[in-house]
Write a protein that holds these residues in place. Structure first.
Motif, PDB file in Angstrom:
ATOM      1  N   VAL A 221      16.513  61.316 -32.121  1.00  0.00           N
ATOM      2  CA  VAL A 221      15.406  61.228 -31.161  1.00  0.00           C
ATOM      3  C   VAL A 221      14.557  59.993 -31.452  1.00  0.00           C
ATOM      4  N   ARG A 222      14.304  59.740 -32.721  1.00  0.00           N
ATOM      5  CA  ARG A 222      13.496  58.567 -33.089  1.00  0.00           C
ATOM      6  C   ARG A 222      14.203  57.279 -32.677  1.00  0.00           C
ATOM      7  N   TRP A 223      15.515  57.218 -32.874  1.00  0.00           N
ATOM      8  CA  TRP A 223      16.255  56.041 -32.410  1.00  0.00           C
ATOM      9  C   TRP A 223      16.095  55.865 -30.901  1.00  0.00           C
ATOM     10  N   ALA A 224      16.207  56.969 -30.178  1.00  0.00           N
ATOM     11  CA  ALA A 224      16.085  56.892 -28.719  1.00  0.00           C
ATOM     12  C   ALA A 224      14.705  56.429 -28.291  1.00  0.00           C
ATOM     13  N   MET A 225      13.673  56.821 -29.060  1.00  0.00           N
ATOM     14  CA  MET A 225      12.297  56.466 -28.712  1.00  0.00           C
ATOM     15  C   MET A 225      12.099  54.949 -28.667  1.00  0.00           C
ATOM     16  N   PHE A 226      12.804  54.215 -29.518  1.00  0.00           N
ATOM     17  CA  PHE A 226      12.645  52.765 -29.521  1.00  0.00           C
ATOM     18  C   PHE A 226      13.075  52.145 -28.196  1.00  0.00           C
ATOM     19  N   LEU A 227      13.914  52.854 -27.445  1.00  0.00           N
ATOM     20  CA  LEU A 227      14.423  52.331 -26.185  1.00  0.00           C
ATOM     21  C   LEU A 227      13.504  52.629 -24.999  1.00  0.00           C
ATOM     22  N   VAL A 228      12.504  53.497 -25.200  1.00  0.00           N
ATOM     23  CA  VAL A 228      11.739  54.010 -24.055  1.00  0.00           C
ATOM     24  C   VAL A 228      11.115  52.909 -23.202  1.00  0.00           C
ATOM     25  N   PRO A 229      10.351  51.951 -23.758  1.00  0.00           N
ATOM     26  CA  PRO A 229       9.751  50.921 -22.882  1.00  0.00           C
ATOM     27  C   PRO A 229      10.809  50.115 -22.136  1.00  0.00           C
ATOM     28  N   PHE A 230      11.907  49.761 -22.812  1.00  0.00           N
ATOM     29  CA  PHE A 230      12.969  49.004 -22.160  1.00  0.00           C
ATOM     30  C   PHE A 230      13.675  49.850 -21.102  1.00  0.00           C
ATOM     31  N   ALA A 231      13.788  51.153 -21.384  1.00  0.00           N
ATOM     32  CA  ALA A 231      14.420  52.059 -20.425  1.00  0.00           C
ATOM     33  C   ALA A 231      13.604  52.147 -19.145  1.00  0.00           C
ATOM     34  N   VAL A 232      12.293  52.315 -19.287  1.00  0.00           N
ATOM     35  CA  VAL A 232      11.432  52.412 -18.112  1.00  0.00           C
ATOM     36  C   VAL A 232      11.454  51.111 -17.313  1.00  0.00           C
ATOM     37  N   PHE A 233      11.365  49.993 -18.009  1.00  0.00           N
ATOM     38  CA  PHE A 233      11.400  48.698 -17.323  1.00  0.00           C
ATOM     39  C   PHE A 233      12.691  48.538 -16.515  1.00  0.00           C
ATOM     40  N   GLY A 234      13.830  48.812 -17.147  1.00  0.00           N
ATOM     41  CA  GLY A 234      15.114  48.606 -16.495  1.00  0.00           C
ATOM     42  C   GLY A 234      15.348  49.535 -15.323  1.00  0.00           C
TER      43      GLY A 234
END
Length: 444
Positions: A221-234
């Protein structure tokens, strides 16, 4: 009576699981998400049909690659939700003081979840009929790609007994692969009850294993959290590129309708906390803030589940045995915000396509939304999947989903916040209802 199994389950407290998420809270992940959302809309306007700075083919290619972090985030959360929820429910049940307390907690929690979800559905019907957002939309102007829906016929009374027995998984591994959360919840509850009847020396190895599964799940889950801002942007960029800014703005009344319903549901939760917990609402709002902001940032109640449990125990003075059972269970069956959204979306699309819905059909929509929400994974985007089943049941064209999917990300963040708030309120209320031998510090 077999002594309670607490030494193992309490060793891995919510605090120990939440430490992996603290950096995202102090780093204001929610603010990063809002900035990423604005940047995604701006980039989508530049690339999309609104301004058309590049050719449609180039825009599609760029948007597809920009959305890659979003798809990776969704896949990682969906991958880990089954082991995280199963381990948390079993450990939470094993931490209860007795089978009698477990019975009281389970029955009252389930009834409370169903009652509040039904209330959310009723609120959804009220706001969408009052505001009539479908009258502001031209469906021909927004029509886009057709998304697949479930063509199955509505459930008949003769099929009900078979459907009821099907909630018991004959093959738990298959249920996990298919992400049938209701079956997995039933399986976890059965295992948890069975563990309570075993001597500690026999149950300890499995509890230790499940505790390790919890810890490993939180690493992912912590690994996935690092992607959140990039995920929302994309994801926002991709949607804006495809639909254009005008189409998104045209859905503004629909978005405001859903947000108004969710706001009313939040007020209802606060009223229930004040009336049933008998403590100030101001303390709850302050205590729940971090969990709500992280839920808003991730759109996943499963991802923030450890923080929700820690908030309940340390800031709302809920006994650990109550919090560790109610919160994981709520992650999968407490979807009041999701049910409200589905009701509003269904009636909104009926208004857009001028499909008349009788009172009996409105009741059917509310009941189906409540039933479909219970047991659905606490992962991003699940609301759209459930919505596709509701549309078929009332004769709404399936392509209607394409009209609202562009703004679903924003609404997903908000309804997840409501769901997590409901988990916290339920845990606090259950702590008041089930005995008064609290073991936590003074309440907020």
């Amino acid at each position: 009576m077999t002594p309670p199994i607490t030494s193992v389950t309490h060793a891995r407290s919510p605090r120990s699981l939440t430490r992996r998420l603290r950096g995202f809270i102090s780093g204001r992940l929610w603010l990063q998400v809002l900035v990423a959302m604005a940047a995604g809309i701006l980039a989508g306007v530049l690339l999309g049909p609104t301004l058309g700075w590049v050719t449609p083919g180039t825009a599609h290619l760029l948007a597809s690659w920009a959305a890659l972090p979003g798809y990776l985030f969704l896949a990682m959360v969906q991958m880990i939700v089954i082991p995280l929820v199963v381990a948390s429910i079993i450990l939470g049940m094993a931490s209860t003081d007795s089978l009698e307390q477990l019975r009281q907690t389970g029955l009252r929690t389930g009834a409370f979840f169903i009652a509040t979800t039904l209330a959310a559905g009723a609120i959804g019907v009220a706001v969408v009929l009052l505001i009539q957002p479908g009258s502001f939309i031209d469906s021909q102007a927004l029509a886009g790609e057709v998304l697949p829906t479930d063509p199955s016929a509505p459930l008949s009374l003769a099929e009900l007994p078979q459907r009821l027995t099907s909630i018991i998984p004959t093959n738990p591994l298959q249920a996990g692969v298919e992400q049938n959360m209701l079956q997995m919840v039933v399986f976890s509850i059965m295992i948890g009850v069975a563990l309570l009847t075993l001597p500690e020396r026999q149950s300890r190895p499995l509890l230790e294993l499940l505790g390790s599964v919890q810890e490993l799940s939180m690493v992912v889950v912590r690994w996935a959290m690092f992607l959140v801002p990039f995920a929302v942007f994309g994801l926002i960029l991709q949607l804006t590129t495809r639909l254009g800014l005008d189409a998104l703005l045209g859905l503004g009344v629909y978005v405001l309708t859903v947000l108004a319903g969710l706001a009313l549901m939040l007020l209802l939760y606060l009223g229930l906390y004040r009336g049933l917990r008998r403590r100030p609402v101001k303390g709850f709002v302050s205590a729940a803030r971090d969990a709500q902001l992280l839920a808003f940032s991730t759109s996943s109640s499963a991802a923030v589940m450890p923080l929700t449990m820690q908030t309940a125990v340390e800031r709302l003075a809920v006994r650990p045995s109550i919090a560790q059972f109610v919160v994981p269970l709520g992650t999968t069956i407490n979807m009041a915000g999701t049910a409200l959204y589905q009701v509003v979306a269904t009636v909104f699309l009926a208004q857009v396509f001028q499909v008349d819905i009788a009172l009996s059909q409105l009741l059917l929509v509310v009941l189906l939304a409540v039933g479909a929400s219970i047991g659905s994974p606490g992962t991003p985007g699940i609301g759209i999947v459930i919505l596709s089943m509701l549309l078929v049941s009332v004769g709404i064209p399936p392509e209607g989903i394409a009209l609202i999917i562009g703004v679903d990300r924003i609404l997903d963040m908000c309804r997840t916040t409501v769901n997590v708030t409901g988990d916290l309120v339920t845990a606090a209320v259950m702590d008041t209802w089930i005995g008064d031998e609290a073991t936590a510090p003074d309440a907020a």
